[in-house]
Scaffold this motif. Structure first.
Motif, PDB file in Angstrom:
ATOM      1  N   GLU A 255     -14.359  -7.386  -5.117  1.00  0.00           N
ATOM      2  CA  GLU A 255     -13.278  -6.799  -4.313  1.00  0.00           C
ATOM      3  C   GLU A 255     -13.107  -5.322  -4.635  1.00  0.00           C
ATOM      4  O   GLU A 255     -12.965  -4.489  -3.736  1.00  0.00           O
ATOM      5  CB  GLU A 255     -11.960  -7.521  -4.619  1.00  0.00           C
ATOM      6  CG  GLU A 255     -11.570  -8.553  -3.592  1.00  0.00           C
ATOM      7  CD  GLU A 255     -10.203  -9.158  -3.905  1.00  0.00           C
ATOM      8  OE1 GLU A 255      -9.274  -8.424  -4.232  1.00  0.00           O
ATOM      9  OE2 GLU A 255     -10.103 -10.399  -3.824  1.00  0.00           O
ATOM     10  N   ARG A 259     -13.645  -2.170  -2.163  1.00  0.00           N
ATOM     11  CA  ARG A 259     -12.601  -1.178  -1.888  1.00  0.00           C
ATOM     12  C   ARG A 259     -13.128   0.236  -2.106  1.00  0.00           C
ATOM     13  O   ARG A 259     -12.866   1.139  -1.325  1.00  0.00           O
ATOM     14  CB  ARG A 259     -11.385  -1.427  -2.796  1.00  0.00           C
ATOM     15  CG  ARG A 259     -10.415  -2.453  -2.260  1.00  0.00           C
ATOM     16  CD  ARG A 259      -9.024  -2.252  -2.838  1.00  0.00           C
ATOM     17  NE  ARG A 259      -9.017  -2.298  -4.283  1.00  0.00           N
ATOM     18  CZ  ARG A 259      -8.897  -3.409  -4.996  1.00  0.00           C
ATOM     19  NH1 ARG A 259      -8.793  -4.559  -4.382  1.00  0.00           N
ATOM     20  NH2 ARG A 259      -8.870  -3.384  -6.305  1.00  0.00           N
ATOM     21  N   GLU A 331      -5.116   6.026  -0.561  1.00  0.00           N
ATOM     22  CA  GLU A 331      -4.309   4.815  -0.515  1.00  0.00           C
ATOM     23  C   GLU A 331      -2.824   5.099  -0.663  1.00  0.00           C
ATOM     24  O   GLU A 331      -1.993   4.369  -0.162  1.00  0.00           O
ATOM     25  CB  GLU A 331      -4.751   3.873  -1.625  1.00  0.00           C
ATOM     26  CG  GLU A 331      -6.119   3.291  -1.355  1.00  0.00           C
ATOM     27  CD  GLU A 331      -6.546   2.315  -2.423  1.00  0.00           C
ATOM     28  OE1 GLU A 331      -5.961   2.352  -3.510  1.00  0.00           O
ATOM     29  OE2 GLU A 331      -7.458   1.550  -2.163  1.00  0.00           O
ATOM     30  N   THR A 332      -2.499   6.130  -1.401  1.00  0.00           N
ATOM     31  CA  THR A 332      -1.074   6.395  -1.612  1.00  0.00           C
ATOM     32  C   THR A 332      -0.797   7.874  -1.429  1.00  0.00           C
ATOM     33  O   THR A 332      -1.664   8.717  -1.613  1.00  0.00           O
ATOM     34  CB  THR A 332      -0.653   6.024  -3.044  1.00  0.00           C
ATOM     35  OG1 THR A 332      -1.482   6.744  -3.945  1.00  0.00           O
ATOM     36  CG2 THR A 332      -0.782   4.549  -3.295  1.00  0.00           C
ATOM     37  N   LEU A 506       7.095   1.506   0.751  1.00  0.00           N
ATOM     38  CA  LEU A 506       6.966   1.382  -0.700  1.00  0.00           C
ATOM     39  C   LEU A 506       6.018   2.426  -1.268  1.00  0.00           C
ATOM     40  O   LEU A 506       6.292   3.045  -2.282  1.00  0.00           O
ATOM     41  CB  LEU A 506       6.451  -0.012  -1.052  1.00  0.00           C
ATOM     42  CG  LEU A 506       6.356  -0.292  -2.547  1.00  0.00           C
ATOM     43  CD1 LEU A 506       7.734  -0.564  -3.105  1.00  0.00           C
ATOM     44  CD2 LEU A 506       5.444  -1.466  -2.805  1.00  0.00           C
TER      45      LEU A 506
ATOM     46  N   THR B  87      -1.717  -4.619  -5.202  1.00  0.00           N
ATOM     47  CA  THR B  87      -2.909  -3.770  -5.235  1.00  0.00           C
ATOM     48  C   THR B  87      -4.083  -4.382  -4.473  1.00  0.00           C
ATOM     49  O   THR B  87      -5.158  -3.808  -4.446  1.00  0.00           O
ATOM     50  CB  THR B  87      -3.363  -3.505  -6.690  1.00  0.00           C
ATOM     51  OG1 THR B  87      -3.845  -4.734  -7.255  1.00  0.00           O
ATOM     52  CG2 THR B  87      -2.225  -2.979  -7.532  1.00  0.00           C
ATOM     53  N   ARG B  88      -3.870  -5.582  -3.886  1.00  0.00           N
ATOM     54  CA  ARG B  88      -4.981  -6.238  -3.175  1.00  0.00           C
ATOM     55  C   ARG B  88      -4.480  -6.781  -1.837  1.00  0.00           C
ATOM     56  O   ARG B  88      -3.725  -7.752  -1.806  1.00  0.00           O
ATOM     57  CB  ARG B  88      -5.561  -7.385  -4.011  1.00  0.00           C
ATOM     58  CG  ARG B  88      -6.320  -6.903  -5.241  1.00  0.00           C
ATOM     59  CD  ARG B  88      -6.388  -7.994  -6.304  1.00  0.00           C
ATOM     60  NE  ARG B  88      -7.031  -9.194  -5.833  1.00  0.00           N
ATOM     61  CZ  ARG B  88      -6.707 -10.418  -6.243  1.00  0.00           C
ATOM     62  NH1 ARG B  88      -5.748 -10.606  -7.116  1.00  0.00           N
ATOM     63  NH2 ARG B  88      -7.348 -11.463  -5.767  1.00  0.00           N
ATOM     64  N   LEU B 115       6.329  -9.478  -4.144  1.00  0.00           N
ATOM     65  CA  LEU B 115       5.300  -8.440  -4.144  1.00  0.00           C
ATOM     66  C   LEU B 115       5.158  -7.956  -5.578  1.00  0.00           C
ATOM     67  O   LEU B 115       5.950  -7.141  -6.060  1.00  0.00           O
ATOM     68  CB  LEU B 115       5.701  -7.303  -3.202  1.00  0.00           C
ATOM     69  CG  LEU B 115       4.783  -6.093  -3.146  1.00  0.00           C
ATOM     70  CD1 LEU B 115       3.368  -6.489  -2.768  1.00  0.00           C
ATOM     71  CD2 LEU B 115       5.312  -5.076  -2.145  1.00  0.00           C
ATOM     72  N   LEU B 124      -0.886   0.795  -5.572  1.00  0.00           N
ATOM     73  CA  LEU B 124      -0.232  -0.058  -4.571  1.00  0.00           C
ATOM     74  C   LEU B 124      -0.722   0.246  -3.162  1.00  0.00           C
ATOM     75  O   LEU B 124      -0.708   1.405  -2.730  1.00  0.00           O
ATOM     76  CB  LEU B 124       1.282   0.148  -4.616  1.00  0.00           C
ATOM     77  CG  LEU B 124       2.033  -0.552  -5.742  1.00  0.00           C
ATOM     78  CD1 LEU B 124       3.512  -0.282  -5.610  1.00  0.00           C
ATOM     79  CD2 LEU B 124       1.773  -2.046  -5.703  1.00  0.00           C
ATOM     80  N   ILE B 125      -1.154  -0.783  -2.473  1.00  0.00           N
ATOM     81  CA  ILE B 125      -1.566  -0.593  -1.083  1.00  0.00           C
ATOM     82  C   ILE B 125      -0.880  -1.584  -0.149  1.00  0.00           C
ATOM     83  O   ILE B 125      -1.028  -1.508   1.060  1.00  0.00           O
ATOM     84  CB  ILE B 125      -3.105  -0.708  -0.916  1.00  0.00           C
ATOM     85  CG1 ILE B 125      -3.632  -1.974  -1.575  1.00  0.00           C
ATOM     86  CG2 ILE B 125      -3.803   0.514  -1.451  1.00  0.00           C
ATOM     87  CD1 ILE B 125      -5.111  -2.200  -1.357  1.00  0.00           C
ATOM     88  N   VAL B 126      -0.145  -2.519  -0.718  1.00  0.00           N
ATOM     89  CA  VAL B 126       0.591  -3.474   0.124  1.00  0.00           C
ATOM     90  C   VAL B 126       2.069  -3.083   0.107  1.00  0.00           C
ATOM     91  O   VAL B 126       2.659  -2.934  -0.963  1.00  0.00           O
ATOM     92  CB  VAL B 126       0.436  -4.919  -0.393  1.00  0.00           C
ATOM     93  CG1 VAL B 126       1.194  -5.886   0.501  1.00  0.00           C
ATOM     94  CG2 VAL B 126      -1.034  -5.306  -0.459  1.00  0.00           C
ATOM     95  N   THR B 127       2.628  -2.894   1.275  1.00  0.00           N
ATOM     96  CA  THR B 127       4.034  -2.497   1.363  1.00  0.00           C
ATOM     97  C   THR B 127       4.893  -3.677   1.806  1.00  0.00           C
ATOM     98  O   THR B 127       4.378  -4.626   2.425  1.00  0.00           O
ATOM     99  CB  THR B 127       4.221  -1.373   2.408  1.00  0.00           C
ATOM    100  OG1 THR B 127       3.894  -1.912   3.690  1.00  0.00           O
ATOM    101  CG2 THR B 127       3.334  -0.183   2.107  1.00  0.00           C
ATOM    102  N   PRO B 128       6.179  -3.643   1.512  1.00  0.00           N
ATOM    103  CA  PRO B 128       7.066  -4.709   2.013  1.00  0.00           C
ATOM    104  C   PRO B 128       6.985  -4.823   3.535  1.00  0.00           C
ATOM    105  O   PRO B 128       7.033  -5.926   4.081  1.00  0.00           O
ATOM    106  CB  PRO B 128       8.459  -4.246   1.568  1.00  0.00           C
ATOM    107  CG  PRO B 128       8.210  -3.411   0.367  1.00  0.00           C
ATOM    108  CD  PRO B 128       6.914  -2.705   0.625  1.00  0.00           C
ATOM    109  N   ASP B 129       6.837  -3.691   4.222  1.00  0.00           N
ATOM    110  CA  ASP B 129       6.737  -3.731   5.689  1.00  0.00           C
ATOM    111  C   ASP B 129       5.491  -4.474   6.145  1.00  0.00           C
ATOM    112  O   ASP B 129       5.512  -5.207   7.142  1.00  0.00           O
ATOM    113  CB  ASP B 129       6.722  -2.308   6.258  1.00  0.00           C
ATOM    114  CG  ASP B 129       8.133  -1.796   6.465  1.00  0.00           C
ATOM    115  OD1 ASP B 129       9.068  -2.610   6.324  1.00  0.00           O
ATOM    116  OD2 ASP B 129       8.295  -0.606   6.761  1.00  0.00           O
TER     117      ASP B 129
END
Lengths: 509, 166
Positions: A255, A259, A331-332, A506, B87-88, B115, B124-129
């Motif tokens: 994974e 990425r 990514e951020t 976030l 992160t995934r 989360l 971090l790449i997964v957001t609450p939205d």
């Protein structure tokens, strides 16, 4: 002990009622002197007075071979299923035998013995060997007598000291939370009388203050006995855990590599795209200059071409450091509260870059800014990447747009910028064929290729990049088609700078 | 009498289910990833809004090609937490199907999405939205089993939902 007369009387009545006492009196020579009670129910109906007892029932031969005045021989089976406890009294001038019915206990014990034997036989059938195997395997064997009513078969293995209650019958749901749940399935299994077995899968639980790793198996023997076998599986669990762990570690590594490769692929796309956009503008400007244009128009295209050329030069000069930062920042992105691009100006700059290409392809275009949208409104994102998102959508629109005269009085391509609460919405529209429904669902996925009126194109990665960028800033992107106007619309929403926290972004915290 | 409530922890592998349970029940964190095989059961007495509750937490193994969550594991659960690794993205992608599968067996029980790993801010790449887009109307609790951030809140919020749902 001296019992009160009334109690002794009650016990006697109870024994007479429930245990069906029968007696035989013999003289000292072993000749039957008297018979009483329901002796025929014990299969002794043929006994005759006056004849030696052992000649009539050889079975009794050893009964009086005791020096004790009284003895009890429990669970003597007189015939199949008929059990009695035999009490022997040796008197001065007579010997007595008293038979008390114990068929209930005898049959129960016989069934349990049968169960034990069948388990041992089953194990031996697998080449396991001896009775010691069960114990050596540390398998706790429980027999089910009813719903949540169990007893141990044989001697419980050492590991379940303090886990299994000492009572001969107990409720298993009081022993383990996991088993409480598993028994629901086990009960169903036992009731359906399915052959084979039902395994619980391994579980870990703290029982009697010790952490246990166990596995339970519900099974049924050929005699109908329902069993629950519980085995400690710590060693096999560790082995399995190591295998699964290795597989998952590999999956995690894979994974991570994917990425990384994905990021590099997107960066490559961005490099190509960023270099191509100004080049397209330069080429389009030069092509326009080939035409016989008024001097003022020619000067404008020279200026546009020059601007694009300088931009490309600047891009190439800064590329290495620029993308080195981007690799981390893809990514951020964290918005400094005073940073973030001006939306209207950024969109206008990208449109200007596309202007020569639009003119060359005879595509009309326009920027519609909602009146309530301030020109100084900023979004919570990086300026360069914001322009790249707009450029990707415009590039897509240009490639799939109708060209030439339109029936309605409107532009081929339009960019609309609106304010929606704490968000800014940017919509890029082009007049063109609709995208198939099947394709629409995957538009923003990686490696997806859009198909427009002019066939397949390679903008899939661009749309994927747009989605990733917009979502990483707490925004959304979508596509819709206006049937009436035959208009494709790609639109994204981004939190206005300063409002991104309330918008739930976030990554931009 | 203290009410007993079964809560299941579900999600893809290596999202931090076991770490969250250890943080919640024992207040500890181990950075080492050790895959769970089968089920781990732990308990914690908790008092929410003056109501004492014994939470029996079922930490189920990660759901993937190697191990599938057995329907029997979620039977009788009063609530569940679906855990996503921030992160995934793949751990979010599998969630709608897993949620559907679990609720089909457990019934419409209260649940929420956790989360996890929000302490890894740079990754971090997964957001609450993004979670809400996939699972509309589901509560999302950002947590870090490592720092303890949000862990108590997530469990307490679930217990409250379970109490309302009784």
């Amino acid at each position: 002990m001296t019992l009160p007369a009334r109690l002794a009387s009650h016990l006697l009545a109870s024994v007479v009622e429930t245990r069906a006492p029968a007696w035989i009196e013999c003289d000292k020579a072993g000749v039957v002197r008297a018979i009483g009670g329901p002796h025929d129910s014990y299969g002794l109906g043929h006994l005759a007075v006056g004849a030696p007892l052992v000649e009539q029932v050889a079975f009794f031969e050893a009964m009086f071979a005791t020096d004790e005045a009284a003895a009890v021989l429990p669970l003597v089976e007189f015939r199949p299923g008929v059990y009695a406890d035999v009490h022997v009294f040796v008197d001065r001038d007579a010997d007595w035998l008293v038979l008390l019915d114990s068929a209930g206990i005898g049959n129960e014990e016989a069934r349990r013995q049968q169960t034990r034997n069948e388990i041992l036989l089953a194990l031996e059938g697998r080449g396991a060997g001896s009775a010691a195997l069960l114990s050596a395997l540390e398998v706790l064997v429980l027999e089910r007598h009813g719903v949540d009513d169990f007893s141990c078969v044989g001697v419980p293995p050492g590991w379940c000291d303090r886990v299994v209650p000492e009572a001969s019958r107990f409720a298993l749901t009081r022993v383990s939370t996991f088993l409480e749940s598993f028994l629901v399935d086990a009960e169903e299994f036992w009731h359906t009388e399915r052959v084979g077995s039902l395994a619980s899968g391994p579980w870990s639980e703290r029982l009697a203050d010790v952490d246990r790793c166990l596995e339970a198996t519900a099974t049924r023997l050929t005699n109908g006995a329902a069993l629950l076998l519980i085995s400690p599986v710590e060693s096999t669990l560790i082995e399995k855990q190591q295998i699964v762990q290795r597989a998952r570690d590999l999956a995690l590594e894979q994974e991570a590599r994917s990425r990384e490769a994905e990021k590099k692929e997107i960066l490559l796309h961005c490099i190509v795209h960023d270099l191509r956009s100004p080049l397209t503008s330069v080429v389009a400007s030069l092509k326009m200059l080939e035409q016989d244009l008024p001097e003022a128009d020619a000067a404008r295209f020279v200026r546009l071409g020059l601007q694009a050329g300088k931009r490309q030069e600047r891009l190439i000069r800064n590329m290495l450091s620029w993308f080195a930062e981007d690799l981390e920042g893809l990514e951020t992105w964290r918005a400094a509260k005073d940073a973030g691009p001006f939306v209207v100006a950024s969109v206008r700059a990208v449109l200007d870059e596309f202007r020569p290409a639009f003119i060359l392809r005879r595509v009309d275009f326009a920027l519609h800014r909602a009146p309530e949208l301030d020109t100084d409104v900023r979004i919570a994102g990086d300026g360069l990447r914001f322009q790249r998102v707009v450029a990707n959508l415009l590039d897509n629109a240009l490639r799939h747009s109708f060209t030439g005269a339109l029936e309605e009085a409107s532009e081929h391509i339009a960019v609309a910028v609106l304010r929606e609460g704490d968000f800014v919405r940017v919509a890029v529209e082009n007049r063109g064929e609709r995208i198939d429904v099947d394709i629409r669902q995957h538009l923003f996925e990686r490696h997806f290729t859009t198909v427009g009126g002019s066939g397949a194109s390679n903008s899939g990665l661009g749309l994927y990049y747009c989605r990733m960028t917009v979502e990483s800033w707490g925004g959304t992107i979508d596509y819709e088609y206006d049937e009436r106007l035959r208009k494709n619309r790609f639109a994204f929403r981004l939190p206005v700078l300063g409002a991104e926290d309330s918008a739930g972004g976030l990554a931009s915290r | 009498m203290v009410a007993r409530r079964k809560v299941c922890m579900l999600g893809s592998f290596a999202v931090g289910k076991t770490s969250l349970v250890e943080r919640f029940t024992q207040g500890i964190f181990s950075g080492q990833y050790l895959t769970t095989v089968g089920v781990k059961i732990d308990t914690r007495d908790i008092d929410v809004d003056g109501r004492p509750t014994k939470l029996v937490v079922w930490d189920l193994h990660g759901d993937d090609v190697f191990q599938k969550v057995r329907p029997a594991y979620v039977r009788g659960a009063a609530g569940c937490l679906f855990v996503v690794d921030g992160t995934r993205t793949s751990t979010l992608d599998v969630l709608p199907e897993l949620r559907e599968r679990v609720l089909a067996h457990a019934g419409p029980i209260p649940h929420a999405v956790v989360l996890n790993k929000v302490d890894l801010a740079d990754e971090l790449i997964v957001t609450p939205d993004a979670i809400r887009t996939q699972l509309p109307r589901v509560d999302v609790h950002p947590t870090s089993a490592k720092t303890g951030e949000g862990v108590e809140t997530a469990f307490v919020a679930l217990v409250r939902r379970m109490e309302q749902d009784k």
